[in-house]
Scaffold this active site. Sequence first.
Site, PDB file in Angstrom:
ATOM      1  N   ASN A 122      31.522  46.691  44.152  1.00 23.59           N
ATOM      2  CA  ASN A 122      30.995  47.853  43.279  1.00 23.59           C
ATOM      3  C   ASN A 122      30.628  47.081  41.812  1.00 23.59           C
ATOM      4  O   ASN A 122      31.310  46.540  40.986  1.00 23.59           O
ATOM      5  CB  ASN A 122      32.204  48.764  42.936  1.00 23.59           C
ATOM      6  N   TRP A 123      29.331  47.032  41.759  1.00 25.90           N
ATOM      7  CA  TRP A 123      28.692  46.099  40.416  1.00 25.90           C
ATOM      8  C   TRP A 123      29.049  47.235  39.102  1.00 25.90           C
ATOM      9  O   TRP A 123      28.551  46.768  38.170  1.00 25.90           O
ATOM     10  CB  TRP A 123      27.150  46.167  40.835  1.00 25.90           C
ATOM     11  N   LYS A 124      29.154  48.546  39.278  1.00 28.75           N
ATOM     12  CA  LYS A 124      29.358  49.115  38.238  1.00 28.75           C
ATOM     13  C   LYS A 124      28.114  49.308  37.257  1.00 28.75           C
ATOM     14  O   LYS A 124      27.129  49.142  37.927  1.00 28.75           O
ATOM     15  CB  LYS A 124      30.757  48.917  37.267  1.00 28.75           C
ATOM     16  N   HIS A 182      35.262  57.687  41.855  1.00 26.83           N
ATOM     17  CA  HIS A 182      35.900  56.513  41.336  1.00 26.83           C
ATOM     18  C   HIS A 182      36.529  56.791  40.310  1.00 26.83           C
ATOM     19  O   HIS A 182      36.228  57.965  39.445  1.00 26.83           O
ATOM     20  CB  HIS A 182      34.818  55.437  41.071  1.00 26.83           C
ATOM     21  N   GLU A 198      36.882  55.930  37.189  1.00 25.34           N
ATOM     22  CA  GLU A 198      35.955  55.908  35.862  1.00 25.34           C
ATOM     23  C   GLU A 198      35.236  56.988  35.873  1.00 25.34           C
ATOM     24  O   GLU A 198      35.011  57.498  34.881  1.00 25.34           O
ATOM     25  CB  GLU A 198      34.996  54.488  36.006  1.00 25.34           C
ATOM     26  N   GLU A 222      42.755  52.806  44.655  1.00 26.50           N
ATOM     27  CA  GLU A 222      42.521  51.903  43.160  1.00 26.50           C
ATOM     28  C   GLU A 222      43.450  52.542  42.000  1.00 26.50           C
ATOM     29  O   GLU A 222      43.266  53.412  41.598  1.00 26.50           O
ATOM     30  CB  GLU A 222      41.097  52.254  42.816  1.00 26.50           C
ATOM     31  N   GLY A 281      40.327  46.193  36.387  1.00 28.71           N
ATOM     32  CA  GLY A 281      39.723  45.266  35.207  1.00 28.71           C
ATOM     33  C   GLY A 281      40.770  44.605  34.458  1.00 28.71           C
ATOM     34  O   GLY A 281      40.433  43.942  33.343  1.00 28.71           O
ATOM     35  N   SER A 330      41.519  44.471  40.714  1.00 26.63           N
ATOM     36  CA  SER A 330      41.671  42.966  40.444  1.00 26.63           C
ATOM     37  C   SER A 330      41.794  42.079  41.572  1.00 26.63           C
ATOM     38  O   SER A 330      42.556  41.319  41.934  1.00 26.63           O
ATOM     39  CB  SER A 330      42.841  42.766  39.561  1.00 26.63           C
ATOM     40  N   GLY A 361      35.473  45.124  42.166  1.00 22.16           N
ATOM     41  CA  GLY A 361      34.702  45.124  40.817  1.00 22.16           C
ATOM     42  C   GLY A 361      34.164  43.710  40.463  1.00 22.16           C
ATOM     43  O   GLY A 361      33.096  43.203  40.491  1.00 22.16           O
ATOM     44  N   GLY A 362      34.843  43.239  39.237  1.00 22.85           N
ATOM     45  CA  GLY A 362      34.576  42.262  38.369  1.00 22.85           C
ATOM     46  C   GLY A 362      34.255  40.778  39.668  1.00 22.85           C
ATOM     47  O   GLY A 362      33.221  40.077  39.423  1.00 22.85           O
TER      48      GLY A 362
HETATM   49  P1  13P Z   1      38.048  45.261  39.439  1.00 23.62           P
HETATM   50  O1  13P Z   1      38.195  44.273  40.859  1.00 23.62           O
HETATM   51  O2  13P Z   1      37.148  44.470  38.439  1.00 23.62           O
HETATM   52  O3  13P Z   1      39.607  45.386  38.908  1.00 23.62           O
HETATM   53  O4  13P Z   1      37.630  46.645  39.643  1.00 23.62           O
HETATM   54  C1  13P Z   1      37.922  47.421  40.723  1.00 23.62           C
HETATM   55  C2  13P Z   1      37.054  48.734  40.785  1.00 23.62           C
HETATM   56  O5  13P Z   1      37.075  49.571  40.112  1.00 23.62           O
HETATM   57  C3  13P Z   1      36.276  48.719  41.997  1.00 23.62           C
HETATM   58  O6  13P Z   1      35.616  49.767  42.322  1.00 23.62           O
END
Ligand code: 13P
Length: 252
Positions: free
Chosen positions: A9-11, A95, A97, A167, A173, A213, A234-235
């Site tokens: 997920n590149w956000k 998600h 967020e 999640e 994050g 994470s 994510g990251g």
């Molecule tokens: P991180 O891997 O950066 O913690 O993010 C997880 C996430 O929200 C994937 O959708």
Amino acid sequence: MRKKIIAGNWKMYKTAPEALELVAALKKEIGGVTAVDVVVCPPFVHLGAVVDNCRASSIAVGAQNIYWEDAGAFTGEVSGPMLASVGVKYVIIGHSERRQFFGETNETVNKRTRAALKNGLKPIVCVGENLAERESGRTFDVIRDHVTGSLAGLTKEDMLRIVLAYEPVWAIGTGKTASAAQAQEVHKFIREILLKMFDKATADATRIQYGGSVKPENIAELVAQPDIDGALVGGASLKADSFAALVRNSMN
Ligand code: 13P
């Protein structure tokens, strides 16, 4: 046997040149992987270009949201037919967020999920508790609410095309991964809810990713758990070397 699925997920990261650079490097590193399903989910504006650049590879492309109407006067929204028409195969829905910052509820997650299914897309439906909910002992109530609300009224056939992602918000994050045992406990609980909502075959067949994470260093322990079927990353999905390492380490 559930096939593992690793999705990046590149956000809201990557300009157009950066997106193409990342995808070119990923293609080189993991473009031929078939032992696990690999998906990248760039921002809307890059979807067409990323699909084009993933064509001669096993990497699938997903969006990060979808609107529930097919077309209309909904300024700023993107619909299922639009996503399908550029070759998108998956879509992340609900998600945390989006639940936290954009007013997403179980009801809107359910509507988006139906829209994705109607348009031949595979929804990745996200659920997860926040820190206050975990610390006050409400994790299982929140998860039950997210799963039953988000999947309300869907059929066993629909479930064959849906991926769930657990999640925990406190692990996103933050560098704080849920321990493999903590994650497994919730994944097992989700499977028990699916058993009650649908049947054993559906519960057994549904893939449940873990997210929060996830890194090349912890993926192997996570996917070694009986009910963890991959990761939503994510990251660590923003750099080709870390995402490629993570995909490789998920196969061992
Ligand atoms: P991180 O891997 O950066 O913690 O993010 C997880 C996430 O929200 C994937 O959708």
